[in-house]
Structures are given as structure tokens and as C-alpha cells.
Design a protein around this motif. Structure first.
Motif, mmCIF file in Angstrom:
data_model
loop_
_atom_site.group_PDB
_atom_site.id
_atom_site.type_symbol
_atom_site.label_atom_id
_atom_site.label_comp_id
_atom_site.label_asym_id
_atom_site.label_seq_id
_atom_site.Cartn_x
_atom_site.Cartn_y
_atom_site.Cartn_z
ATOM 1 N N LEU A 1 0.830 -1.204 0.000
ATOM 2 C CA LEU A 1 0.000 0.000 0.000
ATOM 3 C C LEU A 1 0.859 1.247 0.000
ATOM 4 N N ARG A 2 0.419 2.246 -0.751
ATOM 5 C CA ARG A 2 0.974 3.592 -0.586
ATOM 6 C C ARG A 2 0.129 4.265 0.491
ATOM 7 N N VAL A 3 0.736 4.579 1.615
ATOM 8 C CA VAL A 3 -0.006 5.016 2.795
ATOM 9 C C VAL A 3 -0.536 6.434 2.599
ATOM 10 N N LEU A 4 -1.831 6.586 2.800
ATOM 11 C CA LEU A 4 -2.488 7.893 2.710
ATOM 12 C C LEU A 4 -2.762 8.483 4.085
ATOM 13 N N ALA A 5 -3.019 7.641 5.069
ATOM 14 C CA ALA A 5 -3.326 8.127 6.418
ATOM 15 C C ALA A 5 -3.123 6.991 7.402
ATOM 16 N N GLY A 6 -2.868 7.371 8.667
ATOM 17 C CA GLY A 6 -2.789 6.388 9.729
ATOM 18 C C GLY A 6 -1.401 6.065 10.219
ATOM 19 N N ALA A 7 -0.371 6.375 9.415
ATOM 20 C CA ALA A 7 1.007 6.114 9.828
ATOM 21 C C ALA A 7 1.934 7.006 9.018
ATOM 22 N N GLU A 8 3.002 7.481 9.661
ATOM 23 C CA GLU A 8 3.955 8.360 8.986
ATOM 24 C C GLU A 8 5.019 7.548 8.254
ATOM 25 N N ILE A 9 4.570 6.762 7.281
ATOM 26 C CA ILE A 9 5.461 6.026 6.403
ATOM 27 C C ILE A 9 4.929 6.157 4.987
ATOM 28 N N ALA A 10 5.778 5.904 4.004
ATOM 29 C CA ALA A 10 5.358 6.068 2.611
ATOM 30 C C ALA A 10 4.630 4.835 2.092
ATOM 31 N N HIS A 11 5.161 3.635 2.379
ATOM 32 C CA HIS A 11 4.576 2.386 1.896
ATOM 33 C C HIS A 11 4.593 1.350 3.009
ATOM 34 N N VAL A 12 3.718 0.368 2.892
ATOM 35 C CA VAL A 12 3.684 -0.709 3.871
ATOM 36 C C VAL A 12 3.365 -2.014 3.152
ATOM 37 N N ARG A 13 3.962 -3.092 3.638
ATOM 38 C CA ARG A 13 3.777 -4.429 3.063
ATOM 39 C C ARG A 13 2.909 -5.243 4.016
ATOM 40 N N ILE A 14 1.871 -5.911 3.469
ATOM 41 C CA ILE A 14 0.923 -6.660 4.304
ATOM 42 C C ILE A 14 0.694 -8.033 3.689
ATOM 43 N N GLU A 15 0.741 -9.069 4.511
ATOM 44 C CA GLU A 15 0.365 -10.408 4.058
ATOM 45 C C GLU A 15 -1.098 -10.637 4.422
ATOM 46 N N LEU A 16 -1.924 -10.990 3.422
ATOM 47 C CA LEU A 16 -3.367 -11.137 3.607
ATOM 48 C C LEU A 16 -3.812 -12.548 3.266
ATOM 49 N N ASP A 17 -4.867 -12.990 3.952
ATOM 50 C CA ASP A 17 -5.440 -14.290 3.593
ATOM 51 C C ASP A 17 -6.197 -14.150 2.270
ATOM 52 N N GLU A 18 -6.743 -15.260 1.766
ATOM 53 C CA GLU A 18 -7.332 -15.253 0.432
ATOM 54 C C GLU A 18 -8.480 -14.263 0.298
ATOM 55 N N GLU A 19 -9.374 -14.209 1.283
ATOM 56 C CA GLU A 19 -10.519 -13.308 1.196
ATOM 57 C C GLU A 19 -10.082 -11.850 1.233
ATOM 58 N N ALA A 20 -9.180 -11.507 2.158
ATOM 59 C CA ALA A 20 -8.699 -10.128 2.256
ATOM 60 C C ALA A 20 -7.919 -9.735 1.001
ATOM 61 N N TYR A 21 -7.168 -10.687 0.440
ATOM 62 C CA TYR A 21 -6.422 -10.416 -0.794
ATOM 63 C C TYR A 21 -7.382 -10.110 -1.945
ATOM 64 N N ARG A 22 -8.489 -10.860 -2.002
ATOM 65 C CA ARG A 22 -9.495 -10.609 -3.042
ATOM 66 C C ARG A 22 -10.095 -9.218 -2.898
ATOM 67 N N ILE A 23 -10.378 -8.829 -1.652
ATOM 68 C CA ILE A 23 -10.921 -7.484 -1.408
ATOM 69 C C ILE A 23 -9.929 -6.419 -1.864
ATOM 70 N N ALA A 24 -8.649 -6.642 -1.567
ATOM 71 C CA ALA A 24 -7.623 -5.676 -1.966
ATOM 72 C C ALA A 24 -7.544 -5.562 -3.486
ATOM 73 N N GLY A 25 -7.655 -6.706 -4.181
ATOM 74 C CA GLY A 25 -7.620 -6.679 -5.640
ATOM 75 C C GLY A 25 -8.800 -5.927 -6.231
ATOM 76 N N HIS A 26 -9.982 -6.147 -5.696
ATOM 77 C CA HIS A 26 -11.170 -5.437 -6.182
ATOM 78 C C HIS A 26 -11.059 -3.936 -5.899
ATOM 79 N N ALA A 27 -10.550 -3.581 -4.719
ATOM 80 C CA ALA A 27 -10.390 -2.162 -4.381
ATOM 81 C C ALA A 27 -9.461 -1.480 -5.372
ATOM 82 N N HIS A 28 -8.406 -2.170 -5.741
ATOM 83 C CA HIS A 28 -7.484 -1.592 -6.721
ATOM 84 C C HIS A 28 -8.163 -1.396 -8.080
ATOM 85 N N LEU A 29 -8.911 -2.403 -8.509
ATOM 86 C CA LEU A 29 -9.533 -2.351 -9.839
ATOM 87 C C LEU A 29 -10.541 -1.217 -9.955
#
Length: 413
Positions: free
Chosen positions: A326-354
């Protein structure tokens, strides 16, 4: 010539650029307005840079000559006060003479008059045998270490931590905008000019942190205990600072850091008018390295709720868990963050991107990797935004389409 802190030098230095008013040498066409120059401030700067008072009518004006060979045929007539009719004319002549002076300090004095700045000086005692062919290396090392020390001070202004990692770096670098750096003579000496208006908090923080680090090193060397380094975090000492000091001292017989406050702004509250230099030697390096390792090990994870735009997805197959960046927009003073997600959360992330929506996720920022990894992810959900914001996000993500991958080799870190 003076260089901005973000100019490439072979080492990493804080961002922030501002052209030096006299970067290419004396410039008779650019003289500070004499009506805005305080003679007392000019006198204090001349004295700081080694100029000598040589005669004059006490109470009316004084004559100043520069140190060294530049003293030949060069002098300034500076009024002691602006009360006399010819005071402004004398100041104008003195400032014009400074722009034409061969003294290396003349440009520094003119800069300090143009933009009131606190001065931070680094000096390294390099063995004579190390000079010559290694001057370029020493210069880059000095500039990089000085930049790291400034950044460590700016990070401490944002918040106290034994290890900052990637946190607060954008704001910390922004606070150093306008900081200028002089030439690093033979890798031995360097001066940074930190504008009072935007950077005084950094200079004051560095004064406290450097002295606290010196005291903690003395305590560790005398007793073997690390307790003083734990207490020094409150004064702004961190892994970033200890690593920067190690980089400064490495290869030198000793290193010294001196702060001088801008005469036009006066002395900051709680600080001495003339701070004592802080010195470190190779014998201090083991204690500093131990402290840095301790800070890295002991800094706790941070619970956060982050909102960010998905810029990359990766998993080893068509199904199962995956890794999202993720490119961080709010919630933490960092530029990017790496997250490991389970299958359902990964699907949600893919749809959000699309569909061009940011993602909200809760978890813990781990110091492993510099606080760029989020563990224990939960509550993964897209965030609704208005059409204008959605279009802006989609445009931004399309410009970075190369980052969007369903599967890729290697780690995006």
C-alpha cells in the motif's frame, strides 16, 4: 561553493533544496539591505568566523580584518550603532566589501545576514597519511554522516523513539528544506546552515541529543551499563543518531560537532549562549554500536489503522494468501507498507485496486524492516471516496501501473 542538502554527493542526505545566494562566489550585485542589518549581528558573525577587530573609534565604528592571508589589503569599517547619520552608508560599504572579499568566510557571513541560520559544524581529525587520493571518499563520508545527523535530529523533533525506521521521514525531511551545506574541505570540515524560521527546533534537538549521547557513552565506558542510553531516548538519542555518529567517526582519529546560534535570533530557551563542542573518538564506537543494536531490538511494534492505495499485489498461485503493498495515505507516517493477507482479504484488496478505491486495514507495524511491515491484519475493507478523489487516485495508480502485478518474482521490499 555551497550545496543544498539534497544534491547528489555519493551518500544519502536529507532532501531540501534552496539555492545559496552566493553559491558561485562573491556577487557584488546581491548585497543584503543595509537598512535591515543590525551592526551588532554583523560584528558577532565577524568575530565567530575569526575576523579581528583592529582599531576604530570606540562607540562609533570598528575596523575588522579577516584571518589568514586574506587580511592583506582587506578591512571592513562597521558602525557600532545605527544612531549616527552615516551608519547606514558605512554598513552598505562593509556589505559590498564582503561580497568582494577573498576570505572564505565572507560568503558564510553574507548568508547568515540574508537568512538568519543556526550553524552546525562538523570536524574530523583525519590522519595525514589518509589525505590525498582518499579525499573524495572522505568528503562523501563527511557529507553523508552530517546529513544523517541532521535527519536524526529532525526525526526526534517529530517524536522520541529508540528506532524510527521509516516513520516520520517525510515530515522530517521537509523540516530540513532550505538547509544549506558548505564545502567539505578535504573531508575534514563541513558547515550546515539551518534556517531559524523552519529549522531551529532541529538545531535545539540536536544540541540536547548529542550531549546526551556523549554522556551515555561515558557512562557505558565507565560502568559497562546501558541504562544511560535508555534514558537518552527522551533527549532525542536514537539508532539513527548513533549510526550517524559511527559513520562520522569511522576512519578518523576523532570528530567534533559544534553548534552556534544565529545572532539575529538570539539564544534558544534552555540552551547556553555558546554550546560546548561534542567530541567522539574511535574508542566510543563499541558503545554506540551496542546502543544502536539495543534500540533496534527493543523498539516495540505499533498498533495502527492504515488507509492506503494498493500499488502492488503478489501471490504464488491463482488462489490462496498473498502480499499487498500500500501507498499510505493516512494512519502512519510512512510512505509504503507491506501486508500479508489471507485469500478473502487479498481478493478485497484486488477489487479495491480495480475500482480505484483505497483500502483500510488494522494491524501492528513491526520494527523488522524499518516499520514497513504490517502484521496481524484485520478489518480489511475498501474506503468510499467522492468521485473527484476517486479520479485522482485512479490517475495516480495508472501512472504507477508497473507496480500492479498479480504474480511477480522477488520481494517488493
Amino acid at each position: 561553493m555551497h550545496r543544498s542538502m539534497d544534491e547528489p554527493t555519493g551518500g544519502t542526505v536529507p532532501a531540501g533544496s534552496r539555492a545559496h545566494p552566493y553559491a558561485d562566489g562573491p556577487d557584488p550585485g546581491r548585497v543584503p539591505d543595509p537598512a535591515r542589518v543590525d551592526p551588532a549581528v554583523l560584528g558577532a558573525l565577524l568575530r565567530r568566523h575569526g575576523w579581528h577587530r583592529s582599531g576604530g573609534a570606540r562607540g562609533r565604528y570598528s575596523r575588522w580584518v579577516p584571518p589568514g592571508p586574506a587580511a592583506t589589503g582587506t578591512s571592513l569599517l562597521v558602525p557600532d550603532t545605527t544612531a549616527f547619520p552615516d551608519s547606514e552608508d558605512l554598513l552598505a560599504e562593509a556589505l559590498l566589501a564582503l561580497t568582494r572579499s577573498a576570505a572564505s568566510s565572507a560568503r558564510d557571513i553574507l548568508l547568515a545576514l540574508t537568512v538568519p541560520s543556526d550553524e552546525i559544524r562538523w570536524w574530523r581529525d583525519i590522519p595525514e597519511g589518509a589525505a590525498g587520493a582518499s579525499d573524495w571518499t572522505g568528503t562523501d563520508q563527511l557529507r553523508a554522516a552530517a546529513g544523517q545527523i541532521l535527519l536524526a535530529g529532525s526525526l526526534a523533533v517529530r517524536g522520541r523513539a529508540g528506532y524510527h525506521g521509516a516513520r516520520h521521514r517525510r515530515k522530517a525531511r521537509r523540516a530540513l528544506d532550505g538547509t544549506l551545506v558548505g564545502p567539505a574541505a578535504d573531508g575534514r570540515e563541513l558547515t550546515a546552515f539551518v534556517p531559524v524560521t523552519s529549522g531551529r527546533a532541529v538545531a535545539v534537538q540536536l544540541y540536547a541529543a548529542l550531549h546526551a549521547a556523549r554522556e551515555a557513552v561515558d557512562y557505558q565506558r565507565a560502568t559497562g551499563g546501558m541504562e544511560a542510553f535508555d534514558a537518552a531516548v527522551a533527549a532525542g538519542v536514537s539508532r539513527e543518531l548513533t549510526e550517524a555518529v559511527v559513520a562520522l567517526v569511522r576512519g578518523a582519529e576523532s570528530a567534533r560537532i559544534t553548534l552556534a546560534w544565529a545572532p539575529a535570533a538570539g539564544t534558544p530557551a534552555g540552551c547556553p549562549a555558546g554550546p560546548e563542542p561534542v567530541e567522539f573518538s574511535p574508542g566510543d564506537l563499541p558503545a554506540l554500536r551496542l546502543a544502536g543494536a539495543r534500540y533496534l531490538r527493543d523498539e516495540p511494534a505499533v498498533a495502527v489503522r492504515i488507509t492506503g492505495a494498493v500499488v502492488r499485489l503478489r501471490r504464488s498461485g491463482p488462489r490462496g494468501s498473498g502480499v499487498v503493498r500500500l501507498r499510505v495515505l493516512a494512519g502512519a507516517e510512512i510512505a509504503h507498507v507491506r501486508i500479508e493477507l489471507d485469500e478473502e482479504a487479498y481478493r478485497i484488496a484486488g477489487h479495491a485496486h480495480l475500482v480505484g478505491l483505497p483500502l483500510r486495514v488494522e494491524g501492528r507495524l513491526e520494527n523488522r524492516g524499518g516499520f514497513r511491515r504490517l502484521t496481524g491484519a484485520s478489518g480489511v475493507a475498501p474506503v468510499q471516496v467522492d468521485e473527484a478523489e476517486r479520479d485522482r487516485l485512479m490517475k495516480s495508480l495508472q501512472e504507477n501501473v508497473d507496480f500492479f502485478e498479480e504474480a511477480c518474482a522477488g520481494d517488493e521490499e
